[in-house]
Design an enzyme around this catalytic site. Structure first.
Site, short mmCIF file in Angstrom:
data_model
loop_
_atom_site.label_atom_id
_atom_site.label_comp_id
_atom_site.label_asym_id
_atom_site.label_seq_id
_atom_site.Cartn_x
_atom_site.Cartn_y
_atom_site.Cartn_z
N THR A 100 -11.59 28.79 -42.23
CA THR A 100 -12.44 29.56 -43.37
C THR A 100 -13.19 28.42 -44.24
O THR A 100 -12.40 27.60 -44.86
CB THR A 100 -11.53 30.51 -43.95
OG1 THR A 100 -11.10 31.37 -43.26
CG2 THR A 100 -12.34 31.18 -45.35
N LYS A 175 -15.44 37.14 -44.21
CA LYS A 175 -14.21 36.36 -44.48
C LYS A 175 -14.00 36.28 -46.10
O LYS A 175 -12.70 36.75 -46.66
CB LYS A 175 -13.91 35.35 -43.79
CG LYS A 175 -12.79 34.56 -43.83
CD LYS A 175 -11.32 35.36 -43.62
CE LYS A 175 -10.04 34.90 -44.00
NZ LYS A 175 -9.66 33.64 -43.45
N LYS A 243 -7.98 27.27 -51.71
CA LYS A 243 -9.13 26.82 -51.03
C LYS A 243 -10.11 27.92 -50.88
O LYS A 243 -11.57 27.66 -51.27
CB LYS A 243 -9.00 26.02 -49.70
CG LYS A 243 -10.23 25.64 -48.94
CD LYS A 243 -10.57 26.49 -47.86
CE LYS A 243 -9.30 26.84 -46.85
NZ LYS A 243 -9.90 27.75 -45.74
#
Length: 297
Positions: A100, A175, A243
Protein backbone atom coordinates in the site's frame (compact mmCIF):
# COMPACT_ATOMS: atom_id res chain seq x y z
CA UNK A 1 -1.01 -22.20 -14.12
CA UNK A 2 2.48 -22.87 -15.40
CA UNK A 3 4.11 -19.45 -15.12
CA UNK A 4 7.52 -19.08 -13.53
CA UNK A 5 6.92 -16.96 -10.41
CA UNK A 6 8.98 -14.80 -8.07
CA UNK A 7 7.91 -13.40 -4.70
CA UNK A 8 9.86 -10.53 -3.14
CA UNK A 9 9.17 -9.65 0.50
CA UNK A 10 8.49 -12.36 3.09
CA UNK A 11 7.07 -10.37 5.98
CA UNK A 12 3.99 -11.08 8.08
CA UNK A 13 1.80 -10.97 4.98
CA UNK A 14 4.16 -11.98 2.20
CA UNK A 15 5.45 -15.20 3.79
CA UNK A 16 2.09 -17.01 4.05
CA UNK A 17 1.02 -15.68 0.65
CA UNK A 18 4.14 -17.13 -0.96
CA UNK A 19 3.62 -20.41 0.89
CA UNK A 20 0.06 -20.68 -0.41
CA UNK A 21 1.36 -20.28 -3.96
CA UNK A 22 4.02 -22.96 -3.40
CA UNK A 23 1.44 -25.32 -1.91
CA UNK A 24 -0.87 -24.89 -4.95
CA UNK A 25 1.70 -25.99 -6.27
CA UNK A 26 3.41 -23.25 -8.28
CA UNK A 27 7.04 -22.90 -9.34
CA UNK A 28 8.30 -19.99 -7.28
CA UNK A 29 11.56 -18.37 -6.20
CA UNK A 30 11.53 -16.06 -3.17
CA UNK A 31 13.75 -13.27 -1.89
CA UNK A 32 13.75 -11.26 1.32
CA UNK A 33 16.04 -8.41 2.33
CA UNK A 34 16.80 -10.17 5.63
CA UNK A 35 17.13 -13.93 5.18
CA UNK A 36 17.56 -14.86 8.85
CA UNK A 37 14.26 -13.57 10.22
CA UNK A 38 12.90 -16.15 12.69
CA UNK A 39 9.86 -17.16 10.65
CA UNK A 40 11.67 -17.73 7.35
CA UNK A 41 13.58 -20.96 8.04
CA UNK A 42 10.47 -22.84 9.22
CA UNK A 43 8.65 -21.47 6.16
CA UNK A 44 11.28 -22.94 3.83
CA UNK A 45 11.20 -26.28 5.64
CA UNK A 46 7.41 -26.52 5.41
CA UNK A 47 7.09 -25.64 1.72
CA UNK A 48 8.70 -26.02 -1.70
CA UNK A 49 9.78 -22.37 -1.83
CA UNK A 50 13.24 -21.75 -3.27
CA UNK A 51 15.09 -18.95 -1.45
CA UNK A 52 17.68 -17.02 -3.48
CA UNK A 53 20.25 -14.42 -2.46
CA UNK A 54 19.51 -11.61 -4.89
CA UNK A 55 16.59 -9.98 -6.67
CA UNK A 56 18.33 -10.76 -9.96
CA UNK A 57 18.30 -14.51 -9.22
CA UNK A 58 14.65 -14.38 -8.26
CA UNK A 59 13.36 -12.57 -11.33
CA UNK A 60 15.73 -13.36 -14.21
CA UNK A 61 13.43 -16.08 -15.58
CA UNK A 62 10.17 -15.02 -13.91
CA UNK A 63 7.03 -14.33 -15.90
CA UNK A 64 5.06 -12.93 -12.95
CA UNK A 65 6.79 -11.14 -10.07
CA UNK A 66 4.90 -10.52 -6.83
CA UNK A 67 6.11 -7.94 -4.32
CA UNK A 68 4.83 -7.35 -0.78
CA UNK A 69 6.84 -4.61 0.89
CA UNK A 70 6.51 -1.64 3.25
CA UNK A 71 6.56 2.01 2.26
CA UNK A 72 7.21 3.87 -0.99
CA UNK A 73 11.05 3.87 -0.64
CA UNK A 74 11.08 0.08 -0.10
CA UNK A 75 9.06 -0.61 -3.23
CA UNK A 76 11.06 1.84 -5.33
CA UNK A 77 14.34 0.30 -4.16
CA UNK A 78 13.25 -3.26 -4.95
CA UNK A 79 11.68 -2.39 -8.30
CA UNK A 80 13.65 0.57 -9.66
CA UNK A 81 17.16 0.58 -8.13
CA UNK A 82 20.33 -0.56 -9.88
CA UNK A 83 19.98 -4.00 -8.30
CA UNK A 84 16.20 -4.00 -8.69
CA UNK A 85 13.62 -5.76 -10.81
CA UNK A 86 13.74 -3.17 -13.60
CA UNK A 87 17.26 -4.23 -14.59
CA UNK A 88 16.82 -8.02 -14.44
CA UNK A 89 13.22 -8.99 -15.20
CA UNK A 90 12.55 -10.32 -18.73
CA UNK A 91 10.68 -8.12 -21.21
CA UNK A 92 6.89 -8.61 -21.02
CA UNK A 93 7.10 -9.95 -17.46
CA UNK A 94 4.36 -8.78 -15.10
CA UNK A 95 5.00 -7.14 -11.72
CA UNK A 96 2.13 -7.36 -9.21
CA UNK A 97 2.69 -5.21 -6.13
CA UNK A 98 0.67 -5.96 -3.00
CA UNK A 99 2.08 -3.02 -1.01
CA UNK A 100 0.00 0.00 0.00
CA UNK A 101 1.88 3.06 -1.27
CA UNK A 102 -0.74 5.34 -2.83
CA UNK A 103 -1.68 5.99 -6.45
CA UNK A 104 0.97 8.65 -7.19
CA UNK A 105 3.81 6.27 -6.37
CA UNK A 106 2.44 3.32 -8.34
CA UNK A 107 1.77 5.42 -11.43
CA UNK A 108 5.39 6.57 -11.41
CA UNK A 109 6.63 3.00 -10.89
CA UNK A 110 4.42 1.67 -13.70
CA UNK A 111 5.74 4.37 -16.03
CA UNK A 112 9.37 3.52 -15.26
CA UNK A 113 8.82 -0.22 -15.71
CA UNK A 114 6.95 0.31 -18.97
CA UNK A 115 10.10 1.83 -20.48
CA UNK A 116 11.73 -1.58 -20.01
CA UNK A 117 8.66 -3.40 -21.40
CA UNK A 118 7.70 -4.67 -17.94
CA UNK A 119 3.97 -4.70 -17.16
CA UNK A 120 2.55 -3.64 -13.78
CA UNK A 121 -0.50 -4.14 -11.57
CA UNK A 122 -1.05 -2.45 -8.22
CA UNK A 123 -2.86 -4.95 -6.00
CA UNK A 124 -3.04 -3.79 -2.37
CA UNK A 125 -4.49 -6.30 0.07
CA UNK A 126 -6.69 -6.38 3.14
CA UNK A 127 -7.46 -9.13 5.63
CA UNK A 128 -4.46 -9.18 7.96
CA UNK A 129 -2.17 -12.09 8.71
CA UNK A 130 -5.20 -14.35 9.21
CA UNK A 131 -6.41 -13.66 5.68
CA UNK A 132 -2.90 -14.17 4.30
CA UNK A 133 -2.56 -17.53 6.05
CA UNK A 134 -6.01 -18.77 5.05
CA UNK A 135 -5.88 -17.47 1.48
CA UNK A 136 -8.94 -15.28 2.03
CA UNK A 137 -7.49 -11.83 1.39
CA UNK A 138 -9.38 -9.01 -0.28
CA UNK A 139 -7.29 -7.88 -3.26
CA UNK A 140 -7.95 -4.56 -5.02
CA UNK A 141 -6.29 -4.46 -8.45
CA UNK A 142 -5.42 -1.58 -10.74
CA UNK A 143 -4.02 -2.01 -14.25
CA UNK A 144 -4.88 -3.43 -17.66
CA UNK A 145 -7.74 -5.91 -17.83
CA UNK A 146 -5.64 -8.38 -19.88
CA UNK A 147 -2.87 -8.40 -17.26
CA UNK A 148 -5.41 -8.84 -14.49
CA UNK A 149 -6.96 -11.85 -16.24
CA UNK A 150 -3.55 -13.45 -16.74
CA UNK A 151 -2.72 -13.09 -13.06
CA UNK A 152 -6.16 -13.93 -11.65
CA UNK A 153 -5.62 -17.69 -11.13
CA UNK A 154 -2.70 -16.92 -8.83
CA UNK A 155 -4.54 -14.16 -7.00
CA UNK A 156 -7.35 -16.65 -6.34
CA UNK A 157 -4.87 -18.84 -4.46
CA UNK A 158 -4.06 -15.97 -2.10
CA UNK A 159 -7.40 -14.19 -1.89
CA UNK A 160 -11.13 -14.71 -1.81
CA UNK A 161 -12.51 -11.30 -2.82
CA UNK A 162 -10.61 -10.05 -5.86
CA UNK A 163 -11.74 -6.98 -7.80
CA UNK A 164 -10.35 -5.23 -10.86
CA UNK A 165 -10.88 -1.59 -9.90
CA UNK A 166 -9.68 0.14 -13.09
CA UNK A 167 -6.42 1.58 -14.39
CA UNK A 168 -3.11 1.58 -12.51
CA UNK A 169 -3.56 3.43 -9.21
CA UNK A 170 -7.23 2.55 -8.77
CA UNK A 171 -6.42 -0.41 -6.54
CA UNK A 172 -4.50 1.95 -4.28
CA UNK A 173 -7.41 4.39 -4.27
CA UNK A 174 -9.86 1.74 -3.09
CA UNK A 175 -7.35 0.47 -0.50
CA UNK A 176 -6.99 3.92 1.07
CA UNK A 177 -10.79 4.08 1.43
CA UNK A 178 -10.57 0.63 3.03
CA UNK A 179 -8.02 1.96 5.50
CA UNK A 180 -10.33 4.82 6.52
CA UNK A 181 -12.92 2.18 7.43
CA UNK A 182 -10.39 -0.11 9.14
CA UNK A 183 -8.88 2.64 11.27
CA UNK A 184 -12.26 3.99 12.39
CA UNK A 185 -13.55 0.49 13.12
CA UNK A 186 -10.62 0.22 15.52
CA UNK A 187 -11.60 3.48 17.23
CA UNK A 188 -15.15 2.16 17.59
CA UNK A 189 -13.94 -1.18 18.95
CA UNK A 190 -11.66 0.40 21.55
CA UNK A 191 -14.34 2.81 22.73
CA UNK A 192 -16.94 0.03 23.00
CA UNK A 193 -14.48 -1.95 25.15
CA UNK A 194 -13.85 1.05 27.39
CA UNK A 195 -17.59 1.68 27.78
CA UNK A 196 -18.09 -1.98 28.72
CA UNK A 197 -15.37 -1.60 31.35
CA UNK A 198 -17.03 1.50 32.83
CA UNK A 199 -20.29 -0.44 33.17
CA UNK A 200 -18.65 -3.58 34.59
CA UNK A 201 -19.83 -5.61 31.60
CA UNK A 202 -17.85 -8.66 30.51
CA UNK A 203 -16.09 -7.50 27.30
CA UNK A 204 -16.49 -10.99 25.84
CA UNK A 205 -20.21 -10.22 25.62
CA UNK A 206 -19.43 -7.28 23.34
CA UNK A 207 -17.66 -9.58 20.91
CA UNK A 208 -20.28 -12.32 21.15
CA UNK A 209 -23.40 -10.18 20.93
CA UNK A 210 -22.42 -7.17 18.85
CA UNK A 211 -20.64 -9.21 16.16
CA UNK A 212 -24.01 -10.62 15.10
CA UNK A 213 -25.82 -7.32 14.58
CA UNK A 214 -25.53 -4.08 12.67
CA UNK A 215 -22.41 -3.11 14.64
CA UNK A 216 -20.48 -6.20 13.50
CA UNK A 217 -17.08 -5.73 11.82
CA UNK A 218 -13.96 -7.68 10.96
CA UNK A 219 -12.13 -5.77 13.70
CA UNK A 220 -14.69 -6.73 16.34
CA UNK A 221 -14.79 -10.40 15.33
CA UNK A 222 -11.03 -10.86 14.90
CA UNK A 223 -9.35 -8.31 17.16
CA UNK A 224 -11.86 -7.90 19.99
CA UNK A 225 -10.67 -11.10 21.67
CA UNK A 226 -7.04 -10.02 21.28
CA UNK A 227 -7.77 -6.76 23.10
CA UNK A 228 -9.46 -8.68 25.93
CA UNK A 229 -6.47 -11.02 26.22
CA UNK A 230 -3.97 -8.14 25.90
CA UNK A 231 -2.49 -9.91 22.89
CA UNK A 232 -0.75 -7.23 20.84
CA UNK A 233 1.16 -9.50 18.46
CA UNK A 234 0.92 -7.96 15.01
CA UNK A 235 -1.25 -9.14 12.20
CA UNK A 236 -0.96 -5.61 10.83
CA UNK A 237 1.51 -3.36 12.63
CA UNK A 238 0.62 0.08 13.94
CA UNK A 239 3.57 1.53 12.06
CA UNK A 240 1.96 0.34 8.82
CA UNK A 241 -1.48 1.77 9.56
CA UNK A 242 0.21 5.07 10.42
CA UNK A 243 1.90 4.94 7.02
CA UNK A 244 -1.46 4.34 5.35
CA UNK A 245 -3.07 7.21 7.25
CA UNK A 246 -0.20 9.42 6.09
CA UNK A 247 -0.94 8.43 2.49
CA UNK A 248 -4.63 9.23 3.02
CA UNK A 249 -3.78 12.68 4.36
CA UNK A 250 -1.41 13.29 1.44
CA UNK A 251 -4.21 12.32 -0.94
CA UNK A 252 -6.62 14.70 0.81
CA UNK A 253 -4.10 17.55 0.45
CA UNK A 254 -5.71 20.55 2.19
CA UNK A 255 -8.97 18.74 2.95
CA UNK A 256 -9.73 17.23 6.36
CA UNK A 257 -11.51 14.11 7.54
CA UNK A 258 -11.91 14.45 11.33
CA UNK A 259 -12.32 10.72 11.87
CA UNK A 260 -9.04 10.00 10.08
CA UNK A 261 -7.31 12.67 12.15
CA UNK A 262 -8.64 11.15 15.38
CA UNK A 263 -7.56 7.63 14.38
CA UNK A 264 -4.12 8.92 13.44
CA UNK A 265 -3.80 10.67 16.81
CA UNK A 266 -4.78 7.55 18.76
CA UNK A 267 -2.48 5.26 16.77
CA UNK A 268 0.39 7.73 17.19
CA UNK A 269 -0.04 7.83 20.97
CA UNK A 270 -0.18 4.03 21.20
CA UNK A 271 2.88 3.71 18.93
CA UNK A 272 5.03 5.94 21.13
CA UNK A 273 4.25 4.17 24.41
CA UNK A 274 7.09 2.30 26.14
CA UNK A 275 9.78 4.10 24.15
CA UNK A 276 8.21 3.32 20.79
CA UNK A 277 7.44 -0.34 21.42
CA UNK A 278 3.94 0.22 20.15
CA UNK A 279 5.03 0.84 16.55
CA UNK A 280 5.54 -2.91 16.10
CA UNK A 281 2.36 -3.99 17.88
CA UNK A 282 -0.79 -5.00 16.03
CA UNK A 283 -3.45 -2.40 15.28
CA UNK A 284 -5.40 -3.61 18.33
CA UNK A 285 -2.67 -1.89 20.37
CA UNK A 286 -4.67 1.31 19.90
CA UNK A 287 -6.47 0.33 23.13
CA UNK A 288 -3.32 1.32 25.02
CA UNK A 289 -3.81 4.94 23.98
CA UNK A 290 -6.95 4.97 26.11
CA UNK A 291 -4.84 4.44 29.19
CA UNK A 292 -3.20 7.78 28.39
CA UNK A 293 -6.12 10.01 27.58
CA UNK A 294 -4.46 12.84 29.48
CA UNK A 295 -2.36 13.28 26.35
CA UNK A 296 -5.48 14.62 24.62
CA UNK A 297 -6.43 17.19 27.27
Amino acid sequence: MNHQLAFLGLGVMGAPMAKNLADAPCQIKVWNRTKNRPHIQPLLQESSLTMVDTIAEAVESAEIIFTCLGDVPDVEEVLLSESGVINFAPPNSLVVDFSTIGSTAVKNIASQLEKKQIRFLDAPISGGDIGAQQGTLTIMVGGKEKDFRECLPYLEIMGKNITHCGDVGSGQGVKLCNQVLASLHMVALCEAMKLAQVQNIDPNLIVKVCSTGAAGSWALSNLGKKIIEEDFEPGFMIKHILKDLRLIQETLQDRHLPGVELANQLFQVSAELNEGEGYNQGAQGMINAYQNLENFN
